[in-house]
Motif scaffolding. Structure first.
Motif, mmCIF file in Angstrom:
data_model
loop_
_atom_site.group_PDB
_atom_site.id
_atom_site.type_symbol
_atom_site.label_atom_id
_atom_site.label_comp_id
_atom_site.label_asym_id
_atom_site.label_seq_id
_atom_site.Cartn_x
_atom_site.Cartn_y
_atom_site.Cartn_z
ATOM 1 N N LYS A 19 0.819 -1.222 0.000
ATOM 2 C CA LYS A 19 0.000 0.000 0.000
ATOM 3 C C LYS A 19 0.845 1.260 0.000
ATOM 4 O O LYS A 19 0.660 2.140 -0.836
ATOM 5 C CB LYS A 19 -0.869 0.068 1.267
ATOM 6 N N SER A 20 1.747 1.350 0.960
ATOM 7 C CA SER A 20 2.488 2.598 1.125
ATOM 8 C C SER A 20 3.411 2.847 -0.059
ATOM 9 O O SER A 20 3.636 3.987 -0.449
ATOM 10 C CB SER A 20 3.286 2.582 2.430
ATOM 11 N N ASP A 44 4.413 7.238 5.661
ATOM 12 C CA ASP A 44 4.660 6.711 7.004
ATOM 13 C C ASP A 44 5.616 7.674 7.690
ATOM 14 O O ASP A 44 6.801 7.399 7.837
ATOM 15 C CB ASP A 44 5.298 5.312 6.944
ATOM 16 N N THR A 55 2.546 0.834 8.625
ATOM 17 C CA THR A 55 1.697 2.005 8.740
ATOM 18 C C THR A 55 0.821 1.836 9.971
ATOM 19 O O THR A 55 0.237 0.775 10.179
ATOM 20 C CB THR A 55 0.816 2.127 7.480
ATOM 21 N N ASP A 79 -3.980 6.567 2.740
ATOM 22 C CA ASP A 79 -3.239 5.320 2.951
ATOM 23 C C ASP A 79 -3.631 4.792 4.326
ATOM 24 O O ASP A 79 -3.775 5.555 5.271
ATOM 25 C CB ASP A 79 -1.731 5.599 2.888
HETATM 26 MG MG MG Z 1 1.989 0.831 4.767
#
Ligand code: MG
Ligand code: GDP
Length: 598
Positions: A19-20, A44, A55, A79
């Motif tokens: 995701k990040s 993050d 995260t 996010d």
């Molecule tokens: Mg993440």
């Protein structure tokens, strides 16, 4: 912005599916962050997130995207965390969006939080766009995973983009799909203001900053606004967007995501989940808001220095503002003084909260062992909720003790099924079901006592399956169990801070371990000190701290009485620091090292 040109979406996935990193690529591709300022997992931005590589907080960010249709769109991306403890954080973010990118690692396939988060998105009526990530890896099998998404989750994955966040492949396709398939916000510009507070944070300069999604109407600087839950009103001082830092703008229009400040002083005034409306033209109804969260695990937080209690209280209040899933109530302990009983959504959440308090607010604290809440049914029919061992009625008055249970689902490669079943059984699990979601991957369902789950279950599962298993759980209420309160006695005196609750089968083992630990922590006294573990009146473990005659007068020959008195005086002073338990002195350090979990 024209609401027809706004798209609000979250990125959801199982932990580590990328995701990040996808968020990084989207920020780059839209020129939101120049490549030279780019660092990995840029959203993050908490130190703990960067160190642990996970995260913890959902982070909103606004991007301008020039789409293939020649139009410029405002994309608000949130996010989100993937770990099971932070599911609440995900739900709150989803309520601010119309769509979600469901990222699935194409080497790993559908995992527990892929499912859990996908269902959350569907529950919020979001358009879910599956994305197959990590196709650069040799073990990627995107076509199989595409089918897995359809079979296991039950959503259409025929248009899922194959991407590599690492190599920057498929990023423009993702942006185009967001524009084409995520619905524009539906609110009305002309309706009275309704803005959902989906997060808040304390800032040293601005005070409380509220993160909002404008559902109807608009908000601008100088507006007189009202919180619908409390009725309190304020003048808006600043409105802005996340680009990604706080960037002031003139106004937030319908459908937009941003923040505002308004000299809001206390946590209670800025409730996450509340609706903000306009004083002059208030909305009739508040937005649905959020479900109250239910703490899963509790522990005590105490300042190391007793004088730091006010700092700890202040720090907890500020942390709570940014983490609505945290709960705390003051409590006192004979051993540790004034502190707080805090509730968390899991052990990682507890661990992270402790670390945030220490790092962001500079308080040093002692954390007592985590425990769950028990329900004790007394012989007279009264039901007691026991938040700590001290809440247990005397042994003789108890008819039944009930403990909280979870229904646990573990996803594992088929080769580890035996080991996972063994682990569940060792943790007093009750087998319910085993099936195969693909020929290679099994799904196991057990009912398990929450208390067993919170002690190392996740870590053990990960090491048994070399990190290939994932899990999810739901609370299923209380169940009677053979639980006992074990008291630790020093010189026949039970010490409240040292008692614990456990299953009767573990009582001896844990009582013994505690007695041994206490033995090393308690300094030798002038007499032999028995250390015992007992259930009610029955002693189950006994050991002794041997007597040590520390005769300060030994070296004093002759009869100089004033010198003798001086030495005795000195010895007495030294003892004042120590805690007297009966006749036994326990140094405060002993309590700290016995109780502190880290
Ligand atoms: Mg993440
Ligand atoms: P998150 O937990 O879902 O936010 O995942 P992260 O973005 O932190 O990524 C987890 C790990 O996977 C990191 O080590 C990333 O570098 C790596 N990763 C992410 N996307 C890709 C990809 O497309 N290919 C490869 N090979 N690694 C990736």
């Amino acid at each position: 912005a024209d609401p027809r040109k706004v798209r609000n979406f979250s990125i959801i996935a199982h932990i580590d599916h990328g995701k990040s990193t996808i968020a990084d690529r989207l920020l780059e591709a839209t020129g939101t962050i120049a490549k030279r300022n780019m660092k990995e997992q840029i959203l993050d931005n908490m130190a703990i997130e960067r160190e642990r590589g996970i995260t913890i907080k959902s982070v909103p960010v606004r991007m301008d995207y020039h789409a293939a249709d020649g139009q410029t769109y405002v994309l608000n991306l949130i996010d989100t965390p993937g770990h099971v403890d932070f599911g609440y954080e995900v739900s709150r973010s989803l309520a601010a969006c119309e769509g979600a990118l469901l990222v699935v690692d194409s080497t790993q396939g559908v995992q527990a939080q892929t499912l859990a988060n996908a269902y959350k998105a569907v529950d919020h009526d979001l358009t879910v766009l599956p994305v197959l990530n990590k196709i650069d890896l040799p073990s990627a099998r995107p076509e199989e995973v595409r089918r897995e998404i359809e079979d296991v989750i039950g959503i259409d994955a025929s248009e899922a983009v194959c991407c590599s966040a690492k190599e920057g492949i498929g990023i423009h396709e993702i942006l185009e799909q967001v524009v084409a398939r995520v619905p524009a916000p539906r609110g009305s510009e002309d309706a009275p203001l309704q803005a959902l507070i989906f997060d808040a944070v304390y800032d040293n300069y601005r005070g409380i900053v509220c993160y909002v999604r404008i559902v109807n109407g608009a908000m601008q600087r100088g507006d007189a606004i009202k919180m619908m839950a409390t009725g309190a009103s304020y003048a808006v001082e600043e409105v802005g967007v996340f680009s990604p830092g706080w960037t002031p703008v003139e106004a937030l229009g319908v459908g937009e995501v941003g923040y505002f400040t308004a000299s809001i002083k206390t946590l209670d005034e800025a409730r996450v989940g509340d609706t903000v409306t306009n004083v002059a033209r208030p909305a009739e109804k508040a937005l649905p808001g959020y479900q109250a969260v239910k703490s899963v695990v509790y522990c005590g937080f105490y300042p190391v220095e007793r004088d730091d209690f006010p700092q700890l209280r202040d720090a907890l209040e500020k942390l709570k503002l940014n983490d609505a899933s945290l709960t705390y109530d003051p409590e006192t302990s004979t051993a540790l003084g004034f502190g707080f009983r805090c509730g968390f959504l899991g052990l990682l959440h507890m661990d992270i909260s402790r670390e945030r308090l220490e790092r962001e607010f500079d308080v040093h604290l002692v954390a007592t062992a985590p425990n769950v809440v028990y329900r004790v049914v007394k012989k007279d029919g009264e039901v007691v909720e026991a938040h700590r061992p001290g809440d247990f009625p005397p042994e003789g008055e108890i008819r039944e003790v009930q403990e909280p249970m979870i229904r646990l689902t573990v996803y594992t490669p088929k080769d580890y099924v035996g080991k996972v079943m063994q682990l569940c059984q060792d943790k007093r699990g009750v087998y319910l079901n085993l099936d195969y979601i693909t020929p290679e991957r099994a799904r196991l369902v057990y009912d398990l006592p929450l208390a067993e789950f919170i002690v190392e279950f996740y870590d053990k599962l990960q090491s048994l399956t070399r990190g290939y298993a994932s899990l999810d759980y739901e609370h299923i209420g209380f169940r009677a169990s053979n639980l006992v309160k074990v008291d630790m006695l020093i010189n026949q005196e039970p010490i409240d801070a040292f008692s614990f609750i456990c299953h009767v089968d573990d009582a001896y083992h844990r009582g013994h371990a505690s007695a041994m630990k206490l033995k090393t922590l308690i300094p030798n006294q002038l007499f032999e000190v028995p250390i015992q573990a007992s259930i009610g009146k029955k002693v189950i473990v006994r050991t002794n701290v041997r007597a040590l005659r520390k005769d300060v007068l030994a070296k004093c020959y002759g009869g100089d009485i004033s010198r003798k008195n001086k030495l005795l005086e000195k010895q007495k002073k030294g003892k004042e620091r120590l805690k007297q338990i009966g006749k036994v002195s326990i140094p405060p350090e002993a309590f700290l090292s016995f109780l502190d979990v880290n």
